[in-house]
Design a protein around this motif. Structure first.
Motif, PDB file in Angstrom:
ATOM      1  N   ASP A 266     -36.138  35.602 -26.521  1.00  0.00           N
ATOM      2  CA  ASP A 266     -36.170  36.887 -27.219  1.00  0.00           C
ATOM      3  C   ASP A 266     -37.241  36.805 -28.305  1.00  0.00           C
ATOM      4  O   ASP A 266     -37.063  36.147 -29.330  1.00  0.00           O
ATOM      5  CB  ASP A 266     -34.804  37.196 -27.827  1.00  0.00           C
ATOM      6  N   LEU A 267     -38.353  37.462 -28.066  1.00  0.00           N
ATOM      7  CA  LEU A 267     -39.467  37.449 -29.017  1.00  0.00           C
ATOM      8  C   LEU A 267     -39.299  38.619 -29.987  1.00  0.00           C
ATOM      9  O   LEU A 267     -39.323  39.784 -29.583  1.00  0.00           O
ATOM     10  CB  LEU A 267     -40.806  37.569 -28.271  1.00  0.00           C
ATOM     11  N   GLN A 268     -39.138  38.288 -31.258  1.00  0.00           N
ATOM     12  CA  GLN A 268     -38.899  39.315 -32.265  1.00  0.00           C
ATOM     13  C   GLN A 268     -40.196  39.869 -32.855  1.00  0.00           C
ATOM     14  O   GLN A 268     -40.296  41.061 -33.132  1.00  0.00           O
ATOM     15  CB  GLN A 268     -38.029  38.742 -33.399  1.00  0.00           C
ATOM     16  N   HIS A 269     -41.193  39.002 -33.026  1.00  0.00           N
ATOM     17  CA  HIS A 269     -42.454  39.481 -33.623  1.00  0.00           C
ATOM     18  C   HIS A 269     -43.582  38.515 -33.273  1.00  0.00           C
ATOM     19  O   HIS A 269     -43.416  37.292 -33.340  1.00  0.00           O
ATOM     20  CB  HIS A 269     -42.347  39.590 -35.142  1.00  0.00           C
ATOM     21  N   LEU A 270     -44.718  39.092 -32.869  1.00  0.00           N
ATOM     22  CA  LEU A 270     -45.906  38.288 -32.577  1.00  0.00           C
ATOM     23  C   LEU A 270     -47.147  39.099 -32.931  1.00  0.00           C
ATOM     24  O   LEU A 270     -47.244  40.295 -32.619  1.00  0.00           O
ATOM     25  CB  LEU A 270     -45.968  37.914 -31.093  1.00  0.00           C
TER      26      LEU A 270
END
Length: 276
Positions: A266-270
């Motif tokens: 689960d990628l929250q911010h990039l």
């Protein structure tokens, strides 16, 4: 003899005096006419000046009316479905020869001169080979650049779709094949990826699938990413300064990216700089 000289001298003197008086009168007359004409113009002169100004004003008003009517007619014509279909087919006819695939959509709406909304968009290669699809695509684009083969957009918004990237061997993929990024040197036709410049791109509720690479000899454990078969969903992306150039690939600046991979990541911010 002396009396004769005095007579002619007096006569010459009188002539000079009269000439001087007449000359002064002429100068005063010229000066009076000039001052009257330019500083105290006559009623006729005033009327002529008013007529000239009124004529110029009428010409300006006519030009302004023609411009307003022309812009209004263009604005109304763009909202006619037949005109919109003509523009859509014109754009597709300019882009499709540059790719090895088809561009399809169910509806195209132009809400303003440079804003286009496309519904059910799909870019496909062979039957069943869908590269890109989107339920809704809204774009602020320059039609003049598209007709010349280039694409420039201030903002693009994409909602609910999918992007399938499949490697096909020999450093090729469905993306490079459809958009002719790897052009055959024996092909003399004018093709290749068009010049594309996008200032801002926003993507909501999107999906990305990747298939390719060398399969792992051992099975992928639960909770780990299979890098030969990636499936990403719930993609919310905001990108700036996207540039696509033939033989140079794609460059962009990712402002924010949120996504979920099917393995559980689960990628929250990039945020980063991107190139392909």
């Amino acid at each position: 003899y002396i009396s004769g000289v005095k007579f002619y001298t007096g006569l010459l003197k009188n002539c000079l005096i009269k000439i001087k008086k007449n000359f002064n009168k002429s100068i005063e007359r010229i000066r009076f006419v000039y001052i009257r004409k330019y500083f105290y113009p006559s009623e006729e002169y005033k009327i002529q000046q008013i007529y000239r100004k009124h004529k110029i004003y009428k010409i300006f008003i006519r030009i302004l009316i023609v411009l307003v009517i022309s812009l209004t007619a263009i604005h109304l014509a763009i909202h006619i479905p037949s005109v919109q279909n003509f523009i859509a087919h014109k754009v597709i006819s300019k882009i499709e020869p540059k790719i090895d695939g088809k561009i399809e959509f169910s509806k195209l709406t132009i809400t303003f001169v440079s804003r286009v909304i496309i519904e059910d968009l799909a870019v496909t290669g062979t039957p069943g080979d869908t590269l890109i699809s989107a339920e809704k695509l809204a774009v602020y684009v320059s039609f003049s650049d598209i007709l010349h083969g280039d694409i420039r957009a201030n903002r693009i918004s994409i909602k609910n779709g999918v992007f399938n990237y499949i490697e096909e061997g020999n450093k090729t993929s469905n993306l490079s094949r459809i958009f002719k990024m790897e052009k055959d040197p024996n092909d003399t036709t004018k093709g290749g990826w068009p010049f594309i410049t996008i200032r801002e791109l926003r993507i909501q509720d999107y999906r990305f699938n990747y298939v390719g690479g060398t399969p792992s000899k051992s099975p992928v454990k639960d909770g780990c990413i299979d890098y030969t078969n990636i499936g990403v969903s719930d993609i919310n992306l905001r990108i700036h300064d996207i540039k696509v150039r033939p033989k140079k690939g794609i460059t962009a600046k990712i402002h924010t990216l949120k996504a979920k991979e099917k393995s559980g990541l689960d990628l929250q911010h990039l945020s980063c700089d991107f190139s392909l």
